[in-house]
Design an enzyme around this catalytic site. Structure first.
Site, PDB file in Angstrom:
ATOM      1  N   ARG A  77      41.288 -21.981  23.872  1.00 60.18           N
ATOM      2  CA  ARG A  77      39.660 -21.985  24.043  1.00 60.18           C
ATOM      3  C   ARG A  77      39.011 -21.929  22.666  1.00 60.18           C
ATOM      4  O   ARG A  77      38.500 -21.011  22.213  1.00 60.18           O
ATOM      5  CB  ARG A  77      39.496 -20.661  24.741  1.00 60.18           C
ATOM      6  CG  ARG A  77      39.824 -20.680  26.128  1.00 60.18           C
ATOM      7  CD  ARG A  77      39.368 -21.817  27.023  1.00 60.18           C
ATOM      8  NE  ARG A  77      39.888 -21.838  28.499  1.00 60.18           N
ATOM      9  CZ  ARG A  77      39.311 -21.339  29.501  1.00 60.18           C
ATOM     10  NH1 ARG A  77      38.054 -20.914  29.285  1.00 60.18           N
ATOM     11  NH2 ARG A  77      39.847 -21.490  30.719  1.00 60.18           N
TER      12      ARG A  77
ATOM     13  N   TYR B 190      37.161  -9.268  25.330  1.00 64.52           N
ATOM     14  CA  TYR B 190      37.703  -8.923  26.662  1.00 64.52           C
ATOM     15  C   TYR B 190      37.450  -7.649  27.270  1.00 64.52           C
ATOM     16  O   TYR B 190      36.828  -6.783  26.673  1.00 64.52           O
ATOM     17  CB  TYR B 190      39.313  -8.969  26.402  1.00 64.52           C
ATOM     18  CG  TYR B 190      39.817 -10.257  25.719  1.00 64.52           C
ATOM     19  CD1 TYR B 190      40.393 -11.133  26.816  1.00 64.52           C
ATOM     20  CD2 TYR B 190      39.919 -10.725  24.489  1.00 64.52           C
ATOM     21  CE1 TYR B 190      40.832 -12.635  26.405  1.00 64.52           C
ATOM     22  CE2 TYR B 190      40.390 -11.996  24.214  1.00 64.52           C
ATOM     23  CZ  TYR B 190      40.723 -12.819  25.213  1.00 64.52           C
ATOM     24  OH  TYR B 190      41.259 -14.112  24.737  1.00 64.52           O
TER      25      TYR B 190
ATOM     26  N   ASP C 239      39.257 -29.236  28.262  1.00 60.08           N
ATOM     27  CA  ASP C 239      39.515 -28.341  29.024  1.00 60.08           C
ATOM     28  C   ASP C 239      39.399 -28.516  30.502  1.00 60.08           C
ATOM     29  O   ASP C 239      38.253 -28.419  31.097  1.00 60.08           O
ATOM     30  CB  ASP C 239      38.419 -27.413  28.614  1.00 60.08           C
ATOM     31  CG  ASP C 239      38.592 -25.924  29.233  1.00 60.08           C
ATOM     32  OD1 ASP C 239      39.446 -25.671  29.901  1.00 60.08           O
ATOM     33  OD2 ASP C 239      37.989 -24.967  28.810  1.00 60.08           O
TER      34      ASP C 239
ATOM     35  N   GLN D 150      37.391 -28.258  23.655  1.00 58.77           N
ATOM     36  CA  GLN D 150      36.028 -28.157  25.010  1.00 58.77           C
ATOM     37  C   GLN D 150      36.170 -29.359  25.909  1.00 58.77           C
ATOM     38  O   GLN D 150      36.238 -29.473  27.068  1.00 58.77           O
ATOM     39  CB  GLN D 150      34.803 -27.781  24.594  1.00 58.77           C
ATOM     40  CG  GLN D 150      34.533 -26.347  24.208  1.00 58.77           C
ATOM     41  CD  GLN D 150      33.216 -25.884  23.706  1.00 58.77           C
ATOM     42  OE1 GLN D 150      32.396 -26.895  23.440  1.00 58.77           O
ATOM     43  NE2 GLN D 150      32.893 -24.798  23.728  1.00 58.77           N
TER      44      GLN D 150
ATOM     45  N   SER E 235      37.977 -25.539  32.899  1.00 63.22           N
ATOM     46  CA  SER E 235      36.265 -25.459  32.878  1.00 63.22           C
ATOM     47  C   SER E 235      35.841 -26.690  33.756  1.00 63.22           C
ATOM     48  O   SER E 235      35.067 -26.396  34.681  1.00 63.22           O
ATOM     49  CB  SER E 235      35.895 -25.527  31.509  1.00 63.22           C
ATOM     50  OG  SER E 235      36.083 -24.430  30.817  1.00 63.22           O
TER      51      SER E 235
END
Length: 376
Positions: free
Chosen positions: A122, A230, A130, A127, A133
């Site tokens: 990530r 997280y 990805d 991106q 996503s």
């Protein structure tokens, strides 16, 4: 150098790994592209469209995969397909590495260089590649559309001469990519939307889309996220307070969209059977974690069931229910990834094994399993 696009073999998989648009781009890289006949049928792409873009149409998987240097798929190859690969062939697909370790071991045994697209790091540079996503965005949208179609009432408030219809209430549980798109879609349809997540940082995202964030907003919650973004484990006391709040919230909802997944583990139960019993007859739950065990104990993967007057939708492949757009986005993701592996001047493979993206996605190389997640 040959790039192959075989048909998908997993039952119910409607997506395809390339479109005429991406075929043209691969040709621009100097690659010869072969597409198995019928590969794009469910995504409304005819063989003639691929041929017009410059692809060769192969009659079957054997012909498509023969001497292929790069093989692109949506789901990983089955054993029969793996047996057709030449040694050293590069395979990129959503390989389901946490659950399909045997299939990846078979790829390794064939000497394939295998990349699991789910394992892309990530980072900003990745991106555009990805796949999680791009597909999750569509899943979040389709979840709300399917729920609205099943729900027996209108979504927005309507004021008529005969009286006013109240808007539907939608709760989104889990504010990742799918959850955010579900919130946005439900708002566009005129629903009253609330959402919950264990990460405090998502509160602002929910509110920016016009939703209401549901959580016990005490000091423990405000500090419930690590520096890396997280979630921290919460105290038993906080968990009890949050569970009580969610239970009360669920009673008032018409539609619930659950999106919680934990890589490599069974999906957590977010909505208990007791909570479902408190929902109004005709309510709808769409469980995006159905394939991973479900966010409710009553979810059945691949099925739509009605329990206690509530419809629970457990579709296994929501992006595949939008095959045209899902294939288009997935194909662009794969083109961007393959561009990283190919020398743009010569059209030959030129893989930088030290590249962070390559290292992150690589699961098999030179006959060996190389990623920690598939070694165990």
């Amino acid at each position: 150098m040959k790039l192959a696009i075989p048909r998908e073999t997993v039952p119910g998989e409607t997506r395809v790994a390339a479109t005429p648009e991406s075929v043209k781009k691969f040709k621009g890289l100097g690659l010869e592209v072969t597409v198995e006949a019928g590969a794009g049928a469910y995504a409304r792409i005819a063989d003639a469209d691929y041929a017009a873009a410059g692809a060769t149409i192969a009659p079957d998987a054997r012909a498509a995969l023969a001497d292929a240097d790069i093989v692109l798929k949506v789901r990983g190859p089955n054993a029969a397909e793996s047996a057709l690969l030449k040694k050293g062939a590069v395979v990129a697909a959503m390989l389901a590495p946490h659950t399909e370790k045997a299939a990846i071991a078979t790829l390794a045994g064939q000497g394939a260089t295998a990349f699991a697209m789910e394992f892309l790091p990530r980072i900003s540079r990745a991106q555009a590649m990805d796949v999680l996503s791009s597909q999750s965005n569509l899943a979040g949208y389709k979840a709300v559309i399917d729920a609205a179609a099943t729900f027996g009432r209108a979504m927005p408030m309507m004021m008529t001469a005969a009286g006013t219809i109240a808007p539907a209430r939608v709760l989104v549980m889990g504010v990742g990519v799918a959850g955010l798109q579900a919130i946005a879609t439900a708002k566009r349809l005129g629903a009253i939307v609330s959402a919950t997540d264990v990460r405090p940082a998502t509160k602002e995202q929910v509110e920016s889309l016009g939703g209401t964030f549901v959580a016990v907003m005490d000091e423990e919650f405000k500090n419930a996220q690590t520096a890396g973004g997280y979630a921290k484990e919460m105290s038993a006391e906080y968990q009890a307070k949050q569970a009580a709040l969610i239970a009360e919230t669920i009673k008032k909802q018409d539609i619930i969209i659950t999106t919680a997944l934990i890589p490599g583990r069974k999906a957590p139960v977010l909505v208990s059977e007791e909570m479902i019993k408190t929902m109004k007859p005709g309510s709808v739950i769409v469980d995006l974690a159905a394939e991973a065990g479900g966010n409710t104990p009553l979810t059945k993967a691949g099925e739509v069931v009605e329990v206690h007057g509530v419809t629970i939708m457990g579709y296994s492949n929501l992006p595949g229910r939008l095959a045209v757009d899902a294939s288009s986005l997935y194909a662009r993701n794969l083109f961007n990834f393959v561009s990283l592996l190919v020398d743009k001047k010569t059209g030959a493979l030129a893989i930088d094994w030290n590249d962070e993206i390559v290292k992150g996605a690589l699961v098999a190389k030179d006959g060996e399993l190389v990623h920690p997640a598939v070694k165990s």
